[in-house]
Design a protein around this motif. Structure first.
Motif, mmCIF file in Angstrom:
data_model
loop_
_atom_site.group_PDB
_atom_site.id
_atom_site.type_symbol
_atom_site.label_atom_id
_atom_site.label_comp_id
_atom_site.label_asym_id
_atom_site.label_seq_id
_atom_site.Cartn_x
_atom_site.Cartn_y
_atom_site.Cartn_z
ATOM 1 N N ILE A 75 -36.525 -6.795 83.616
ATOM 2 C CA ILE A 75 -37.306 -5.738 83.492
ATOM 3 C C ILE A 75 -38.110 -6.130 82.029
ATOM 4 O O ILE A 75 -37.641 -6.574 81.088
ATOM 5 N N ARG A 76 -39.404 -5.828 82.325
ATOM 6 C CA ARG A 76 -40.389 -6.108 80.980
ATOM 7 C C ARG A 76 -41.494 -4.953 81.002
ATOM 8 O O ARG A 76 -41.526 -4.013 81.613
ATOM 9 N N ILE A 91 -38.894 -7.138 88.339
ATOM 10 C CA ILE A 91 -39.251 -8.035 89.336
ATOM 11 C C ILE A 91 -37.813 -8.036 90.168
ATOM 12 O O ILE A 91 -36.833 -8.597 89.508
ATOM 13 N N HIS A 92 -37.753 -7.551 91.382
ATOM 14 C CA HIS A 92 -36.695 -7.797 92.153
ATOM 15 C C HIS A 92 -36.074 -9.209 92.376
ATOM 16 O O HIS A 92 -37.005 -9.930 92.796
ATOM 17 N N PRO A 93 -35.038 -9.537 91.792
ATOM 18 C CA PRO A 93 -34.653 -11.118 91.836
ATOM 19 C C PRO A 93 -34.368 -11.635 93.034
ATOM 20 O O PRO A 93 -34.908 -12.713 93.457
ATOM 21 N N LYS A 94 -34.156 -10.894 94.000
ATOM 22 C CA LYS A 94 -33.988 -11.569 95.416
ATOM 23 C C LYS A 94 -35.244 -11.485 96.408
ATOM 24 O O LYS A 94 -35.534 -12.486 97.027
ATOM 25 N N THR A 95 -35.953 -10.488 96.124
ATOM 26 C CA THR A 95 -37.211 -10.330 96.996
ATOM 27 C C THR A 95 -38.451 -10.798 96.373
ATOM 28 O O THR A 95 -39.744 -11.135 96.921
ATOM 29 N N SER A 98 -42.305 -6.595 92.741
ATOM 30 C CA SER A 98 -42.590 -5.908 91.427
ATOM 31 C C SER A 98 -42.458 -4.293 91.699
ATOM 32 O O SER A 98 -43.198 -3.827 92.484
ATOM 33 N N LEU A 99 -41.637 -3.694 90.919
ATOM 34 C CA LEU A 99 -41.595 -2.226 91.046
ATOM 35 C C LEU A 99 -41.877 -1.670 89.631
ATOM 36 O O LEU A 99 -41.598 -2.407 88.522
ATOM 37 N N SER A 100 -42.215 -0.590 89.596
ATOM 38 C CA SER A 100 -42.226 0.318 88.182
ATOM 39 C C SER A 100 -41.036 0.896 87.879
ATOM 40 O O SER A 100 -40.000 0.949 88.620
#
Length: 134
Positions: A75-76, A91-95, A98-100
């Protein structure tokens, strides 16, 4: 008049202490937090006025199911608005999607992490617990 009579080091120390005290509510989130499965964790830290979560420990399930990798940034850019840490990106590591991300502290040892894409109405929420220092 008070400041003219005080040594410079005292004035600098006073401003430092007052500034540090102002950051304390936002800095409550700093530390190591465990995912619900208790096998993986993140370290939340502050850089400038923003908060970040870096993967600290990964268990087999975290690696296989979510693609977590030790030391990767999860998360950033979270900003504290006085109540919650919002405006961040996960940022979902597998896919790679980018999600809020938004984090709310419900108790000193518990945070609620909400992630969503687009509108907040369609979200996923999970609870993380503070990992005790050994």
């Amino acid at each position: 008049m008070f400041i003219r009579r005080c040594p410079l080091w005292f004035v600098v120390l006073l401003f430092f202490l007052l500034g540090a005290k102002a950051d304390q509510p936002a800095d409550r989130i700093i530390g190591r937090w465990q995912f619900p499965s208790k096998g993986s964790s993140v370290d939340i830290y502050r850089q400038g006025g923003l908060y970040f979560a870096r993967v600290a420990e990964v268990d087999q399930a975290g690696e296989q199911n979510f693609g977590l990798m030790k030391d990767s940034l999860l998360i950033r850019d979270l900003r504290f608005d006085g109540e919650v840490w919002a405006g961040g990106r996960l940022i979902h590591p597998k896919t790679g999607i980018s999600l809020s991300a938004e984090v709310e502290m419900s108790r000193p040892q518990v945070i609620n992490v909400t992630i969503y894409k687009g509108i907040k109405l369609l979200h996923r929420k999970f609870i993380m617990t503070r990992q005790e220092k050994h």
